[in-house]
Design a protein around this motif. Structure first.
Motif, PDB file in Angstrom:
ATOM      1  N   ARG A 123      19.057  59.908  51.322  1.00 57.46           N
ATOM      2  CA  ARG A 123      18.681  58.533  51.944  1.00 57.46           C
ATOM      3  C   ARG A 123      17.543  58.218  50.409  1.00 57.46           C
ATOM      4  NH1 ARG A 123      19.530  55.100  55.627  1.00 57.46           N
ATOM      5  NH2 ARG A 123      20.882  55.685  56.846  1.00 57.46           N
ATOM      6  N   ARG A 124      16.709  59.799  49.912  1.00 63.15           N
ATOM      7  CA  ARG A 124      16.040  59.945  48.634  1.00 63.15           C
ATOM      8  C   ARG A 124      16.774  58.826  47.629  1.00 63.15           C
ATOM      9  NH1 ARG A 124      15.633  66.389  48.034  1.00 63.15           N
ATOM     10  NH2 ARG A 124      17.967  66.096  47.760  1.00 63.15           N
ATOM     11  N   LEU A 125      17.830  59.478  47.415  1.00 63.14           N
ATOM     12  CA  LEU A 125      18.230  58.266  46.312  1.00 63.14           C
ATOM     13  C   LEU A 125      18.929  56.463  46.138  1.00 63.14           C
ATOM     14  CD1 LEU A 125      20.007  61.703  43.897  1.00 63.14           C
ATOM     15  CD2 LEU A 125      17.876  60.264  44.046  1.00 63.14           C
ATOM     16  N   ASN A 126      19.514  56.795  47.565  1.00 61.93           N
ATOM     17  CA  ASN A 126      20.220  55.671  47.951  1.00 61.93           C
ATOM     18  C   ASN A 126      19.559  54.767  48.843  1.00 61.93           C
ATOM     19  OD1 ASN A 126      22.212  55.776  45.844  1.00 61.93           O
ATOM     20  ND2 ASN A 126      22.813  57.310  47.094  1.00 61.93           N
ATOM     21  N   HIS A 127      19.137  53.431  48.865  1.00 57.10           N
ATOM     22  CA  HIS A 127      18.340  52.129  50.133  1.00 57.10           C
ATOM     23  C   HIS A 127      18.952  51.120  50.331  1.00 57.10           C
ATOM     24  CE1 HIS A 127      14.681  54.733  49.259  1.00 57.10           C
ATOM     25  NE2 HIS A 127      14.958  55.302  48.388  1.00 57.10           N
ATOM     26  N   PHE A 128      20.066  51.668  51.134  1.00 54.68           N
ATOM     27  CA  PHE A 128      20.822  50.169  51.086  1.00 54.68           C
ATOM     28  C   PHE A 128      20.014  49.741  52.425  1.00 54.68           C
ATOM     29  CE2 PHE A 128      23.491  53.942  50.514  1.00 54.68           C
ATOM     30  CZ  PHE A 128      24.135  53.731  49.905  1.00 54.68           C
ATOM     31  N   ARG A 129      21.046  48.380  52.480  1.00 64.72           N
ATOM     32  CA  ARG A 129      20.482  47.045  52.577  1.00 64.72           C
ATOM     33  C   ARG A 129      20.923  47.385  53.959  1.00 64.72           C
ATOM     34  NH1 ARG A 129      21.791  41.167  50.655  1.00 64.72           N
ATOM     35  NH2 ARG A 129      20.323  42.620  48.636  1.00 64.72           N
ATOM     36  N   VAL A 130      19.793  47.151  55.405  1.00 70.85           N
ATOM     37  CA  VAL A 130      19.473  47.249  56.705  1.00 70.85           C
ATOM     38  C   VAL A 130      19.844  45.913  57.305  1.00 70.85           C
ATOM     39  CG1 VAL A 130      19.439  48.405  58.848  1.00 70.85           C
ATOM     40  CG2 VAL A 130      19.117  49.903  56.624  1.00 70.85           C
ATOM     41  N   CYS A 131      20.398  45.423  58.501  1.00 66.64           N
ATOM     42  CA  CYS A 131      20.154  44.450  58.958  1.00 66.64           C
ATOM     43  C   CYS A 131      19.969  45.048  60.555  1.00 66.64           C
ATOM     44  CB  CYS A 131      21.261  43.840  58.761  1.00 66.64           C
ATOM     45  SG  CYS A 131      22.716  43.317  57.433  1.00 66.64           S
ATOM     46  N   SER A 132      19.267  44.122  60.995  1.00 65.19           N
ATOM     47  CA  SER A 132      18.666  44.163  62.580  1.00 65.19           C
ATOM     48  C   SER A 132      18.692  42.968  63.333  1.00 65.19           C
ATOM     49  CB  SER A 132      16.960  44.641  62.180  1.00 65.19           C
ATOM     50  OG  SER A 132      16.144  44.063  61.884  1.00 65.19           O
ATOM     51  N   ASP A 133      18.526  42.547  63.914  1.00 61.62           N
ATOM     52  CA  ASP A 133      18.914  41.891  64.796  1.00 61.62           C
ATOM     53  C   ASP A 133      17.739  40.472  64.295  1.00 61.62           C
ATOM     54  OD1 ASP A 133      20.104  42.538  66.945  1.00 61.62           O
ATOM     55  OD2 ASP A 133      18.932  43.140  68.097  1.00 61.62           O
ATOM     56  N   ILE A 134      16.440  40.705  64.425  1.00 62.29           N
ATOM     57  CA  ILE A 134      15.596  40.022  63.451  1.00 62.29           C
ATOM     58  C   ILE A 134      15.865  39.347  62.072  1.00 62.29           C
ATOM     59  CG2 ILE A 134      12.939  39.508  61.978  1.00 62.29           C
ATOM     60  CD1 ILE A 134      11.919  41.364  64.157  1.00 62.29           C
ATOM     61  N   THR A 135      16.584  40.605  61.242  1.00 68.84           N
ATOM     62  CA  THR A 135      16.700  39.438  59.933  1.00 68.84           C
ATOM     63  C   THR A 135      18.643  39.156  59.572  1.00 68.84           C
ATOM     64  OG1 THR A 135      18.440  41.808  59.724  1.00 68.84           O
ATOM     65  CG2 THR A 135      15.957  41.683  58.444  1.00 68.84           C
ATOM     66  N   LEU A 136      19.314  39.552  60.537  1.00 70.82           N
ATOM     67  CA  LEU A 136      20.526  38.515  61.248  1.00 70.82           C
ATOM     68  C   LEU A 136      19.369  36.984  61.305  1.00 70.82           C
ATOM     69  CD1 LEU A 136      23.256  41.432  62.863  1.00 70.82           C
ATOM     70  CD2 LEU A 136      23.253  39.833  60.287  1.00 70.82           C
ATOM     71  N   TYR A 137      19.044  37.421  62.676  1.00 68.09           N
ATOM     72  CA  TYR A 137      18.677  35.421  63.137  1.00 68.09           C
ATOM     73  C   TYR A 137      18.120  35.256  62.090  1.00 68.09           C
ATOM     74  CZ  TYR A 137      15.246  32.764  65.401  1.00 68.09           C
ATOM     75  OH  TYR A 137      14.887  31.397  65.777  1.00 68.09           O
ATOM     76  N   LYS A 138      17.497  35.386  61.117  1.00 64.45           N
ATOM     77  CA  LYS A 138      16.190  34.823  59.981  1.00 64.45           C
ATOM     78  C   LYS A 138      17.278  34.362  58.926  1.00 64.45           C
ATOM     79  CE  LYS A 138      11.972  33.758  59.520  1.00 64.45           C
ATOM     80  NZ  LYS A 138      12.084  32.224  60.093  1.00 64.45           N
ATOM     81  N   ALA A 139      18.011  35.373  58.843  1.00 60.17           N
ATOM     82  CA  ALA A 139      19.595  34.810  57.365  1.00 60.17           C
ATOM     83  C   ALA A 139      20.363  33.592  58.197  1.00 60.17           C
ATOM     84  CB  ALA A 139      20.069  36.112  57.304  1.00 60.17           C
ATOM     85  N   LYS A 140      20.313  33.291  59.769  1.00 62.22           N
ATOM     86  CA  LYS A 140      21.234  32.222  59.675  1.00 62.22           C
ATOM     87  C   LYS A 140      20.169  31.147  59.752  1.00 62.22           C
ATOM     88  CE  LYS A 140      24.855  34.264  62.336  1.00 62.22           C
ATOM     89  NZ  LYS A 140      25.958  34.531  62.420  1.00 62.22           N
ATOM     90  N   THR A 141      19.386  31.480  60.490  1.00 60.11           N
ATOM     91  CA  THR A 141      17.908  29.916  59.996  1.00 60.11           C
ATOM     92  C   THR A 141      17.952  28.772  58.667  1.00 60.11           C
ATOM     93  OG1 THR A 141      15.861  31.476  59.668  1.00 60.11           O
ATOM     94  CG2 THR A 141      16.961  30.682  62.305  1.00 60.11           C
ATOM     95  N   TRP A 142      17.330  30.290  58.193  1.00 61.76           N
ATOM     96  CA  TRP A 142      17.807  30.207  56.297  1.00 61.76           C
ATOM     97  C   TRP A 142      18.650  29.335  56.401  1.00 61.76           C
ATOM     98  CZ3 TRP A 142      14.770  34.586  53.884  1.00 61.76           C
ATOM     99  CH2 TRP A 142      13.138  34.544  54.561  1.00 61.76           C
ATOM    100  N   GLY A 143      19.957  29.766  56.369  1.00 67.20           N
ATOM    101  CA  GLY A 143      21.185  29.584  55.897  1.00 67.20           C
ATOM    102  C   GLY A 143      21.113  28.015  56.765  1.00 67.20           C
ATOM    103  N   LEU A 144      21.027  27.422  57.913  1.00 68.73           N
ATOM    104  CA  LEU A 144      20.941  25.929  57.835  1.00 68.73           C
ATOM    105  C   LEU A 144      20.523  24.988  57.430  1.00 68.73           C
ATOM    106  CD1 LEU A 144      21.328  26.437  62.335  1.00 68.73           C
ATOM    107  CD2 LEU A 144      23.365  26.396  60.462  1.00 68.73           C
ATOM    108  N   GLY A 145      19.232  25.633  56.680  1.00 68.66           N
ATOM    109  CA  GLY A 145      18.362  24.911  56.149  1.00 68.66           C
ATOM    110  C   GLY A 145      17.123  24.907  56.549  1.00 68.66           C
ATOM    111  N   ASP A 146      16.953  25.113  57.983  1.00 65.21           N
ATOM    112  CA  ASP A 146      15.773  24.639  58.804  1.00 65.21           C
ATOM    113  C   ASP A 146      15.128  23.369  58.992  1.00 65.21           C
ATOM    114  OD1 ASP A 146      14.211  25.862  60.398  1.00 65.21           O
ATOM    115  OD2 ASP A 146      12.442  25.918  58.891  1.00 65.21           O
TER     116      ASP A 146
END
Length: 146
Positions: A123-146
């Motif tokens: 974990r000191r060298l690799n910082h992977f993208r982590v998805c949570s409930d909030i980030t998934l919700y925001k990604a879906k709303t941005w994908g719809l064009g709001d």
């Protein structure tokens, strides 16, 4: 008026001598004596090949031990020549030991198979993208064009 021939003025010896004297004094004022000579680094150097049948080019000279030691010393890298860095640029790559060891950390309890790279789970060298409930919700709303 350009067509009028000019009369040639013959200078006298005193006037001619005064001109030559001024020229000579001006040369003495601007003259600089150079005593140290060196090779111009901006000029190309042309090497001349040896003649194959000349006797002086084919003489075997004894090797100078001091000169050979000097050549071998200059061919070494700076880490072998000096105990510490000599310039600021040498400080960048002077210490070759890695700051983070490549062996798996003791805190990591996962078992690695032979084909998995152990540094990927550090974990000191690799910082992977982590998805949570909030980030998934925001990604879906941005994908719809709001």
């Amino acid at each position: 008026m350009a067509g009028h021939p000019r009369e040639k003025v013959i200078p006298d010896e005193v006037h001619q001598n005064q001109i030559l004297r001024e020229l000579y004094l001006k040369e003495l004022r601007t003259q600089k004596l150079y005593t140290q000579y060196h090779v111009n680094p901006l000029r190309k150097i042309h090497t001349i090949t040896r003649k194959p049948m000349s006797w002086h080019d084919n003489l075997k000279e004894p090797a100078d031990a001091r000169f050979l030691n000097l050549i071998h010393h200059t061919a070494q890298g700076p880490r072998k020549k000096y105990p510490e860095t000599q310039t600021e640029n040498q400080e960048v790559g002077w210490d070759l030991e890695p700051l983070v060891s490549l062996a798996p950390s003791s805190g990591n309890t996962r078992k690695h198979s032979g084909n998995v790279n152990p540094e990927r789970h550090d974990r000191r060298l690799n910082h992977f993208r982590v998805c949570s409930d909030i980030t998934l919700y925001k990604a879906k709303t941005w994908g719809l064009g709001d």
